[in-house]
Design an enzyme around this catalytic site. Structure first.
Site, mmCIF file in Angstrom:
data_model
loop_
_atom_site.group_PDB
_atom_site.id
_atom_site.type_symbol
_atom_site.label_atom_id
_atom_site.label_comp_id
_atom_site.label_asym_id
_atom_site.label_seq_id
_atom_site.Cartn_x
_atom_site.Cartn_y
_atom_site.Cartn_z
ATOM 1 N N TRP A 200 1.567 6.908 1.507
ATOM 2 C CA TRP A 200 0.226 6.603 2.008
ATOM 3 C C TRP A 200 -0.761 6.763 0.855
ATOM 4 C CZ3 TRP A 200 -3.412 10.577 4.376
ATOM 5 C CH2 TRP A 200 -4.546 9.959 4.934
ATOM 6 N N ASP A 281 4.108 15.919 6.313
ATOM 7 C CA ASP A 281 2.967 15.199 6.876
ATOM 8 C C ASP A 281 3.458 14.517 8.148
ATOM 9 O OD1 ASP A 281 0.703 13.808 7.497
ATOM 10 O OD2 ASP A 281 0.701 12.531 5.716
ATOM 11 N N LYS A 317 -2.791 9.001 16.200
ATOM 12 C CA LYS A 317 -1.918 7.938 16.693
ATOM 13 C C LYS A 317 -1.348 8.248 18.070
ATOM 14 C CE LYS A 317 -2.289 5.807 12.691
ATOM 15 N NZ LYS A 317 -2.994 6.813 11.875
#
Length: 470
Positions: A200, A281, A317
Site C-alpha cells: 500500500w 496491518d 472496510k
C-alpha cells in the site's frame, strides 16, 4: 525605494467620493519614500512611522506582504495523492462508459456507497441512549478496545488473560500505523522496517515521515502474477536481526495475493529464527473471505507462538466506517509489565498527535460486536459483501476466458479481497483510461469492489484490448 515590510494592510476600500484612511506600519522607511500609497504626495518628514496615512487615489488597497522575508516561501509543491487524483479525474470525465476502479471502497451492485444495516441500527440505539460527547480517555473507549481484541484474537485469548495485550484506539489504520511508526522511531531507533514490494503506497509515507528507514522485500512475481515466496523468505532471512517486518494480515494490498497457512508457518519460523518483530496491518478482517476467523488466522498463528508483535486494525472496510476513522494499535507482549509500559508510551505519543480518539465510530463498533443478534447480522452482511466481490471476480474471469482463451487469467480468481493486481503495464493502464475511461492506479491495481455484473464484460474487453495492443 526598496521593498518595504508592510504589516496588516488588508482589503481596505476607498469610496470614490472620499479619501480613505488606512493604518500603515513599516519596519523601515526609505528616506525618499512617500507616505501616501498610490498617490502623488511628496516625501514628508511630518508623517512618522506607524501612523495614519491618506489614500489619495480611490481604489481597493490590496493586502501587501513582502515575500522576501517569508520563512516558508521556499516550501515545494507536494505531488497530488495518486488515489484521490484518480477520483477527481473520474468525476471530471463526461463519458457514459467511465468506470472508477481506483478507490478502495465498497460499492453496491448499483455502484453506490453502502451503509451497513447494522451500522444504522447501532446509531439508532446510540441516539436513544442520549450519550454525551465528552472526551474519551487517550487509550479510547474501553468497550471498543475489548471488542477489537476479541475480534482479532478470540474472546478466550491467552495473551489477554495474562495482561499481555495493550490496545490503543486510534485513527483508523493509517493513524494506528503511525502510532506504531512513532513508537519504533522513539524506542527502536535505527531499526529498519521491511515492507513488501509492492505494498500500500501510504506505508512508505507513514514510516518515512516518522523518521524510520524503509526497505523492501520481494513479494509479487509478475511472471506468475502470484507470490514470490522464495524471494520473500530470502530477503527476510538477509534482514538484520531485530528488524521490523510489515505483514498484511489478509487480502494483501495491492496484489490480493496471500500466503497459504503452510507458508505463514514458514514465515513465523523465520521471524523467530532471526528475532524479527512482526507488524501486522489488518484492514480487511471479515471483508476478504467473509469470515472474521479465517481472515485472522495469520495473526492468531503468530500470537499463539508467544512472540512479540505489533498490530494495526481498521474498521473502514468491514463495517464501512470510512469517514469515522476508527481503528486500533495493539502491542502483544511477552509479559504484563512490559505491556503496561508500552501502552503508557503509546498514550504519550497519541497525546502529542491528536490527544483523544473520536467516539462515534468506536461506539458503533462496540454496539455491533457487543450485541449477539447484531453481531451475527454483521457477519451475514460481510459475507454478502465478500460474496458480491467474489461473484464479479468470477464473471470477469469468465468474460476474459471467452474473449481471449489463449491467455491464462487464473490470477483473477486466485487473488482475494477488494483488489486485483492485473499485471498491466503503465502503457496498458494509460490505454485503459484514455480509450476506455477505466480509471485505475498506474501499477495495474483495480478495485473489484467498484465493479458490478453489468460492467464486467466491458472491463474484460478493455483489458483484452490493452493486453493485445500495448
Amino acid at each position: 525605494s526598496p521593498p518595504q515590510r508592510l504589516i496588516a494592510i488588508t482589503d481596505l476600500h476607498c469610496a470614490p467620493e472620499k479619501f480613505g484612511l488606512f493604518k500603515m506600519q513599516a519596519a523601515q522607511m526609505h528616506a525618499q519614500s512617500s507616505h501616501m500609497i498610490g498617490g502623488q504626495a511628496k516625501p514628508s518628514a511630518a508623517m512618522p512611522q506607524g501612523r495614519i496615512g491618506i489614500c489619495a487615489r480611490p481604489q481597493r488597497v490590496a493586502r501587501i506582504v513582502a515575500g522576501a522575508n517569508s520563512k516558508i516561501s521556499q516550501v515545494p509543491q507536494a505531488p497530488p495523492d495518486p488515489i484521490l487524483g484518480i477520483s477527481e479525474a473520474f468525476k471530471a470525465s463526461t463519458s457514459p462508459d467511465k468506470l472508477n476502479l481506483g478507490v478502495g471502497a465498497y460499492r453496491t451492485e448499483e455502484l453506490k456507497p453502502y451503509v451497513l444495516d447494522v451500522v444504522k441500527k447501532a446509531e439508532r440505539r446510540m441516539l436513544e441512549k442520549e450519550e454525551n460527547k465528552e472526551y474519551l480517555p487517550i487509550e479510547g473507549l474501553a468497550s471498543f478496545r475489548k471488542a477489537t481484541m476479541d475480534l482479532m484474537l478470540g474472546p478466550n485469548s491467552k495473551a489477554a488473560q495474562e495482561g499481555r495485550l495493550a490496545t490503543l484506539q486510534s485513527l483508523s489504520g493509517t493513524g494506528s500505523l503511525r502510532i506504531g511508526a512513532e513508537f519504533i522511531a522513539k524506542f527502536l531507533a535505527g531499526t529498519t522496517v521491511y515492507v513488501s514490494n509492492p505494498t500500500w503506497g501510504n506505508h512508505n509515507n507513514i514510516f518515512a515521515d516518522a523518521g524510520v528507514e524503509v526497505q523492501k522485500y520481494r513479494y509479487f512475481d509478475p511472471e506468475t502474477v502470484g507470490l514470490d515466496f522464495d524471494g520473500m523468505i530470502a530477503d527476510l532471512r538477509a534482514a538484520p536481526e531485530g528488524s521490523v517486518v510489515l505483514l498484511h494480515a489478509c487480502a494483501h494490498n495491492p496484489t490480493g495475493v496471500d500466503p497459504t497457512l503452510e507458508q505463514w508457518q514458514a514465515i513465523l519460523d523465520l521471524v523467530k529464527e532471526r528475532s524479527l518483530l512482526p507488524f501486522f496491518d489488518s484492514a480487511y478482517q471479515g471483508f476478504a473471505s467473509g469470515s472474521l476467523d479465517e481472515d485472522a488466522a495469520a495473526v492468531r498463528l503468530f500470537a499463539d507462538a508467544g512472540i512479540e508483535l505489533l498490530l494495526a486494525q481498521s474498521y473502514s472496510k468491514n463495517l464501512g466506517l470510512y469517514a469515522e476513522r476508527v481503528g486500533a494499535f495493539t502491542y502483544l507482549g511477552v509479559d504484563a509489565d512490559t505491556t503496561k509500559k508500552v501502552l503508557s508510551q503509546c498514550k504519550r505519543i497519541a497525546r502529542a498527535i491528536y490527544s483523544n480518539p473520536p467516539v462515534h465510530g468506536a461506539r458503533i463498533v462496540a454496539e455491533v460486536v457487543g450485541d449477539e443478534a447484531t453481531f451475527n447480522e454483521w457477519r451475514s452482511e460481510m459475507e454478502g459483501m465478500a460474496g458480491r466481490i467474489k461473484g464479479v471476480r468470477q464473471e470477469l474471469y469468465d468474460h476474459l476466458n471467452r474473449i481471449n482463451p489463449d491467455k491464462n487469467w487464473d490470477f483473477i480468481i486466485n487473488q482475494i479481497g477488494m483488489f486485483s493486481f492485473t499485471g498491466l503495464t503503465p502503457a496498458q493502464v494509460e490505454n485503459m483510461t484514455n480509450k476506455h475511461q477505466v480509471y485505475m492506479t498506474k501499477d495495474g491495481r483495480i478495485s473489484m469492489a467498484g465493479l458490478n455484473s453489468a460492467r464486467a464484460e466491458y472491463l474484460a474487453k478493455a483489458i483484452d484490448d490493452s493486453v493485445r495492443n500495448f
